[in-house]
Scaffold this motif. Sequence first.
Motif, short mmCIF file in Angstrom:
data_model
loop_
_atom_site.label_atom_id
_atom_site.label_comp_id
_atom_site.label_asym_id
_atom_site.label_seq_id
_atom_site.Cartn_x
_atom_site.Cartn_y
_atom_site.Cartn_z
N LEU A 143 3.90 14.77 18.56
CA LEU A 143 5.06 14.24 18.72
C LEU A 143 5.28 13.44 17.14
CD1 LEU A 143 7.43 13.96 21.64
CD2 LEU A 143 6.74 15.73 20.72
N HIS A 144 4.13 12.19 17.21
CA HIS A 144 4.32 11.71 16.20
C HIS A 144 3.10 11.47 14.71
CE1 HIS A 144 6.89 8.80 19.26
NE2 HIS A 144 7.35 8.27 18.15
N PRO A 145 3.12 11.63 14.15
CA PRO A 145 2.09 11.90 12.73
C PRO A 145 1.45 10.76 12.69
CG PRO A 145 4.58 11.59 11.75
CD PRO A 145 4.77 11.35 13.32
N ASN A 146 0.11 10.90 12.91
CA ASN A 146 -1.00 10.19 12.89
C ASN A 146 -1.03 8.93 11.54
OD1 ASN A 146 -2.34 12.10 11.09
ND2 ASN A 146 -3.70 12.97 12.46
N LYS A 147 -2.46 8.23 11.71
CA LYS A 147 -2.92 7.14 10.71
C LYS A 147 -2.49 8.42 9.52
CE LYS A 147 -5.64 3.69 9.08
NZ LYS A 147 -6.85 2.85 9.60
N ILE A 148 -3.41 9.48 9.36
CA ILE A 148 -4.12 10.47 8.12
C ILE A 148 -2.65 10.43 7.33
CG2 ILE A 148 -5.07 12.72 7.30
CD1 ILE A 148 -6.95 12.09 10.50
N ALA A 149 -2.03 11.55 8.81
CA ALA A 149 -0.14 12.04 8.03
C ALA A 149 0.53 10.58 7.60
CB ALA A 149 0.15 12.78 8.89
N ILE A 150 0.66 9.69 8.13
CA ILE A 150 1.21 8.51 7.49
C ILE A 150 0.37 7.99 6.04
CG2 ILE A 150 1.46 6.09 7.84
CD1 ILE A 150 1.83 6.49 10.69
N ASN A 151 -0.93 8.51 5.73
CA ASN A 151 -1.54 7.41 4.81
C ASN A 151 -1.44 8.37 4.00
OD1 ASN A 151 -2.35 5.53 5.82
ND2 ASN A 151 -4.64 6.36 6.10
N TYR A 152 -0.97 10.24 4.32
CA TYR A 152 -0.66 11.46 3.22
C TYR A 152 1.02 11.30 2.89
CZ TYR A 152 -0.32 16.06 0.98
OH TYR A 152 -0.61 17.20 0.02
N ILE A 153 1.43 10.92 3.27
CA ILE A 153 3.58 10.49 3.24
C ILE A 153 3.23 9.67 1.97
CG2 ILE A 153 4.69 9.78 3.22
CD1 ILE A 153 4.74 11.57 5.92
N TRP A 154 2.34 8.45 1.93
CA TRP A 154 2.33 6.92 1.20
C TRP A 154 2.08 7.29 0.27
CZ3 TRP A 154 4.37 2.52 1.15
CH2 TRP A 154 3.23 1.74 -0.23
N GLU A 155 0.49 8.05 -0.44
CA GLU A 155 0.48 8.55 -1.31
C GLU A 155 1.66 9.51 -2.28
OE1 GLU A 155 -3.62 10.09 -0.99
OE2 GLU A 155 -4.45 8.81 0.42
N CYS A 156 1.62 10.28 -1.32
CA CYS A 156 2.92 11.03 -1.66
C CYS A 156 4.00 9.90 -2.14
CB CYS A 156 3.51 12.21 -0.96
SG CYS A 156 2.38 13.40 -0.37
N PHE A 157 4.72 9.39 -1.24
CA PHE A 157 5.17 8.16 -2.12
C PHE A 157 5.23 7.50 -3.08
CE2 PHE A 157 7.92 4.15 -1.94
CZ PHE A 157 8.97 4.45 -1.45
N LEU A 158 3.80 6.75 -3.23
CA LEU A 158 3.63 6.04 -4.54
C LEU A 158 3.35 7.16 -5.69
CD1 LEU A 158 0.58 5.05 -3.37
CD2 LEU A 158 2.20 3.47 -3.13
N ASP A 159 3.47 8.53 -5.33
CA ASP A 159 2.94 9.29 -6.39
C ASP A 159 4.79 9.49 -7.62
OD1 ASP A 159 0.89 9.46 -6.88
OD2 ASP A 159 0.32 11.62 -5.40
N VAL A 160 5.93 9.39 -6.49
CA VAL A 160 7.11 9.14 -6.50
C VAL A 160 7.63 8.00 -7.68
CG1 VAL A 160 9.75 9.80 -6.25
CG2 VAL A 160 7.87 11.17 -5.35
N TRP A 161 7.44 6.62 -6.67
CA TRP A 161 8.34 5.19 -6.93
C TRP A 161 8.11 4.27 -8.14
CZ3 TRP A 161 13.30 5.12 -6.96
CH2 TRP A 161 13.80 5.90 -6.41
N ILE A 162 6.49 4.83 -7.07
CA ILE A 162 5.46 3.69 -8.00
C ILE A 162 4.81 3.99 -9.66
CG2 ILE A 162 3.41 2.10 -7.26
CD1 ILE A 162 4.66 1.57 -4.86
N SER A 163 5.02 3.72 -10.50
CA SER A 163 3.84 3.76 -11.85
C SER A 163 2.44 3.46 -11.81
CB SER A 163 3.95 2.86 -12.90
OG SER A 163 3.51 1.90 -12.90
N ASN A 164 1.48 4.36 -12.55
CA ASN A 164 0.67 4.07 -12.70
C ASN A 164 -0.30 3.03 -12.40
OD1 ASN A 164 0.23 7.12 -12.23
ND2 ASN A 164 0.23 7.83 -14.27
N ALA A 165 0.14 2.35 -12.97
CA ALA A 165 0.38 0.68 -14.11
C ALA A 165 -0.09 -0.18 -12.42
CB ALA A 165 1.35 0.14 -14.85
N THR A 166 1.11 0.12 -11.62
CA THR A 166 1.19 -0.67 -10.42
C THR A 166 0.31 -0.22 -9.53
OG1 THR A 166 3.83 -0.81 -10.80
CG2 THR A 166 2.87 -0.66 -8.67
N GLN A 167 -0.23 1.30 -9.89
CA GLN A 167 -0.84 1.50 -8.34
C GLN A 167 -2.08 1.31 -8.21
OE1 GLN A 167 -0.82 6.47 -7.12
NE2 GLN A 167 1.15 6.62 -7.90
#
Length: 315
Positions: free
Chosen positions: A244-268
């Motif tokens: 039912l709950h996304p595991n660590k791999i899934a959470i890391n994947y979503i976090w990376e997607c969030f970075l690509d949308v909301w955080i600039s390359n310089a901040t990354q």
Amino acid sequence: MKLQTQIPLKPVSQNTIDYNSKIVLFGSCFSEHIGGKFVYSKFNTFSNPFGILFHVKAIESLIEKSISEYKYSEKEIFELNEQFQCFDAHSKLNGLKSSDLVSNLNSKLEQTKHQLETATHVIITLGTSWVYKHKSSTKIVANCHKAPQHQFDKILLSAEEISQSLQNCITHIQSINSNVQFVFTVSPVRHIKDGFVENTISKAHLISGIHSVVNLIKNTSYFPSYEIVMDELRDYRFYNDDMLHPNKIAINYIWECFLDVWISNATQVIIKDVEVIQKGLNHKPFNENSLAHKKFLSDLELKKASLKEKHSITF
């Protein structure tokens, strides 16, 4: 060959998140995971002062009470299973003394208002449209605290009610901070205890309610964490053992997607520098007294000093 469908993600051009941002997060346990990522990466973050809140009515209540400088009293506290509890907050705030709980709740409200006054981004993650109304008080609770089920009526919020509640949250916050950017998302965690079909209806109401707000109000945006898990990560290897709950791999994947949308390359790039230091701080040496380890620690201090000087990031 493509082996998965991908959710199209477009980086935002305005109000991006950087190390000058002040981020406030409310919502479900998924919000806790993303908040944890921000904390690990050393962003200025304030998350879930009343603990995990699964539905929008609980979040609205917290925001409204904090901004109106509401004060809890002991009449709003009850004792159950040898602990003092409040229907507005998660069980992690429970106390052994009613006075301590009241003091803690009021302190959290003060902190929340202070954080909202200076926030640049408010991220709200909704988990469910199902809520429980306490029969004797007719109040929608944030958490039932395992009180007897017969004390509550179970209600499904409509998309319109969810939309109105979110608009109330925005109005309250904008009354003290007109420049904040709102990011809404739906938790990919499935609430199967409500029933399989009922969970689908619940998520549909959330998505519909959020999008009506995003289409209506400026400085609001939807991040598709639910869709990323349902479509891109459509495999049980991305879930914990409860399926039912996304595991660590899934959470890391979503976090990376969030970075690509909301955080600039310089901040990354800065985030990666922070991660290098975090891994270094967690490193367990074979020999603490070796020259190699002493040089490792010296280099780590230089990296920390550099980040502090350039970006005011402290460890």
